[in-house]
Design a protein around this motif. Sequence first.
Motif, PDB file in Angstrom:
ATOM      1  N   LYS A  68      27.640 -66.106 -67.615  1.00 55.26           N
ATOM      2  CA  LYS A  68      27.997 -66.234 -68.865  1.00 55.26           C
ATOM      3  C   LYS A  68      27.439 -65.096 -69.874  1.00 55.26           C
ATOM      4  O   LYS A  68      28.125 -64.356 -70.584  1.00 55.26           O
ATOM      5  N   LEU A  69      26.313 -64.917 -69.389  1.00 63.57           N
ATOM      6  CA  LEU A  69      25.664 -63.551 -70.107  1.00 63.57           C
ATOM      7  C   LEU A  69      26.166 -62.512 -69.935  1.00 63.57           C
ATOM      8  O   LEU A  69      26.371 -61.579 -70.756  1.00 63.57           O
ATOM      9  N   ALA A  70      26.620 -62.264 -68.639  1.00 65.50           N
ATOM     10  CA  ALA A  70      27.224 -60.975 -68.388  1.00 65.50           C
ATOM     11  C   ALA A  70      28.581 -60.761 -68.919  1.00 65.50           C
ATOM     12  O   ALA A  70      28.924 -59.722 -69.522  1.00 65.50           O
ATOM     13  N   ARG A  71      29.525 -61.948 -69.020  1.00 68.49           N
ATOM     14  CA  ARG A  71      30.555 -61.993 -69.904  1.00 68.49           C
ATOM     15  C   ARG A  71      30.333 -61.569 -71.373  1.00 68.49           C
ATOM     16  O   ARG A  71      31.076 -60.927 -71.822  1.00 68.49           O
ATOM     17  N   TYR A  72      29.270 -62.358 -71.823  1.00 73.37           N
ATOM     18  CA  TYR A  72      28.871 -62.035 -73.201  1.00 73.37           C
ATOM     19  C   TYR A  72      28.470 -60.527 -73.553  1.00 73.37           C
ATOM     20  O   TYR A  72      28.850 -60.068 -74.609  1.00 73.37           O
ATOM     21  N   GLU A  73      27.762 -59.903 -72.570  1.00 68.55           N
ATOM     22  CA  GLU A  73      27.339 -58.636 -72.699  1.00 68.55           C
ATOM     23  C   GLU A  73      28.646 -57.697 -72.757  1.00 68.55           C
ATOM     24  O   GLU A  73      28.567 -56.765 -73.417  1.00 68.55           O
ATOM     25  N   ILE A  78      19.522 -77.189 -61.116  1.00 70.29           N
ATOM     26  CA  ILE A  78      18.811 -76.005 -62.070  1.00 70.29           C
ATOM     27  C   ILE A  78      19.033 -74.774 -61.528  1.00 70.29           C
ATOM     28  O   ILE A  78      19.499 -73.970 -62.701  1.00 70.29           O
ATOM     29  N   ALA A  79      19.048 -74.287 -60.356  1.00 66.47           N
ATOM     30  CA  ALA A  79      19.365 -72.959 -59.656  1.00 66.47           C
ATOM     31  C   ALA A  79      20.600 -72.887 -60.278  1.00 66.47           C
ATOM     32  O   ALA A  79      21.141 -71.545 -60.697  1.00 66.47           O
ATOM     33  N   GLU A  80      21.608 -73.724 -59.962  1.00 68.34           N
ATOM     34  CA  GLU A  80      23.026 -73.443 -60.147  1.00 68.34           C
ATOM     35  C   GLU A  80      23.309 -73.291 -61.667  1.00 68.34           C
ATOM     36  O   GLU A  80      24.088 -72.402 -62.105  1.00 68.34           O
ATOM     37  N   ARG A  81      22.712 -74.169 -62.407  1.00 68.72           N
ATOM     38  CA  ARG A  81      23.000 -73.616 -64.103  1.00 68.72           C
ATOM     39  C   ARG A  81      22.509 -72.304 -64.497  1.00 68.72           C
ATOM     40  O   ARG A  81      22.946 -71.852 -65.267  1.00 68.72           O
ATOM     41  N   MET A  82      21.320 -72.050 -63.809  1.00 72.90           N
ATOM     42  CA  MET A  82      20.862 -70.508 -64.080  1.00 72.90           C
ATOM     43  C   MET A  82      21.821 -69.611 -63.692  1.00 72.90           C
ATOM     44  O   MET A  82      21.931 -68.463 -64.422  1.00 72.90           O
ATOM     45  N   TRP A 117      14.131 -71.667 -69.624  1.00 71.21           N
ATOM     46  CA  TRP A 117      13.735 -73.189 -69.328  1.00 71.21           C
ATOM     47  C   TRP A 117      13.975 -73.230 -67.766  1.00 71.21           C
ATOM     48  O   TRP A 117      13.246 -74.237 -67.289  1.00 71.21           O
ATOM     49  N   GLY A 118      15.042 -72.940 -67.458  1.00 75.59           N
ATOM     50  CA  GLY A 118      15.223 -73.103 -65.900  1.00 75.59           C
ATOM     51  C   GLY A 118      14.130 -72.589 -65.010  1.00 75.59           C
ATOM     52  O   GLY A 118      13.746 -73.069 -64.029  1.00 75.59           O
ATOM     53  N   GLY A 119      13.838 -71.321 -65.277  1.00 71.39           N
ATOM     54  CA  GLY A 119      12.796 -70.785 -64.623  1.00 71.39           C
ATOM     55  C   GLY A 119      11.254 -71.566 -64.695  1.00 71.39           C
ATOM     56  O   GLY A 119      10.704 -71.733 -63.600  1.00 71.39           O
ATOM     57  N   THR A 120      10.949 -72.050 -66.087  1.00 71.45           N
ATOM     58  CA  THR A 120       9.894 -72.689 -66.205  1.00 71.45           C
ATOM     59  C   THR A 120      10.067 -73.916 -65.230  1.00 71.45           C
ATOM     60  O   THR A 120       9.247 -74.507 -64.332  1.00 71.45           O
ATOM     61  N   ALA A 121      11.240 -74.866 -65.221  1.00 70.77           N
ATOM     62  CA  ALA A 121      11.475 -76.010 -64.587  1.00 70.77           C
ATOM     63  C   ALA A 121      11.533 -75.889 -63.026  1.00 70.77           C
ATOM     64  O   ALA A 121      10.601 -76.630 -62.315  1.00 70.77           O
ATOM     65  N   LEU A 122      11.891 -74.714 -62.564  1.00 70.56           N
ATOM     66  CA  LEU A 122      11.901 -74.529 -61.135  1.00 70.56           C
ATOM     67  C   LEU A 122      10.498 -74.203 -60.804  1.00 70.56           C
ATOM     68  O   LEU A 122      10.003 -74.546 -59.555  1.00 70.56           O
ATOM     69  N   ASP A 154      23.780 -83.593 -71.953  1.00 73.15           N
ATOM     70  CA  ASP A 154      23.784 -82.713 -70.707  1.00 73.15           C
ATOM     71  C   ASP A 154      23.176 -83.671 -69.867  1.00 73.15           C
ATOM     72  O   ASP A 154      22.166 -84.096 -69.283  1.00 73.15           O
ATOM     73  N   GLU A 155      24.023 -83.821 -68.605  1.00 73.51           N
ATOM     74  CA  GLU A 155      23.836 -84.707 -67.435  1.00 73.51           C
ATOM     75  C   GLU A 155      22.744 -83.947 -66.548  1.00 73.51           C
ATOM     76  O   GLU A 155      21.840 -84.684 -65.884  1.00 73.51           O
ATOM     77  N   LEU A 156      22.546 -82.603 -66.636  1.00 76.80           N
ATOM     78  CA  LEU A 156      21.456 -82.021 -65.948  1.00 76.80           C
ATOM     79  C   LEU A 156      20.306 -82.625 -66.335  1.00 76.80           C
ATOM     80  O   LEU A 156      19.188 -82.925 -65.679  1.00 76.80           O
TER      81      LEU A 156
END
Length: 189
Positions: free
Chosen positions: A126-131, A116-120, A172-177, A95-97
């Motif tokens: 994706k979660l919305a689509r998966y739901e 990171i914010a964009e990845r989130m 993870w993104g929330g923690t990193a931010l 993962d390049e990020l």
Amino acid sequence: MALRNAVMAALLEGEASGYDLAKGFDASVANFWMATPQQLYRELERMEADGLIAARVVQQEKRPNKRVFALTEAGLDAVHAYTAELPSRPSTIRDELLVKVQSVDAGDVAAVRAAIAERMEWARAKLARYERLRAKLLDGRTEEQHLAESERIGPYLTLLRGMAFEEENLRWGGTALRVLDRRSAPRQV
């Protein structure tokens, strides 16, 4: 894993055109396998030549005719053989990020933070689509009912894994931010 195994897994849902498969990959298989439409069409040609799938032409009004593909007996045998094999090794993250995050101390913190914010945001989408897919698969049933009664449970189980992956991306993104924000905040003396 070869693309052909993912295509065969997708065709277990029933016959599909190349276009349908590309759309389906986005909706269902994308939680564990990505492929471009060009890669799919090339693989379909190879699989047909190898006798794993058969195509038939569907006549359409006001649109070009389309070819739909279905697994052959040889294809079903190949699915069975593939599932009987032990995986060669666990999957790994490329993962390049994460390379950018690894380098953040000497890099552009604001740009890494934005990535990171964009990845989130992608994970939320994706979660919305998966739901939506989950609701469609459950079709008013509870998860327990679906798992006990459904003819095929593989799509639901892989969907759960895709959802867990995106949920972990958000955690993870929330923690990193939070860490980046704390470290870049002015220190009080």
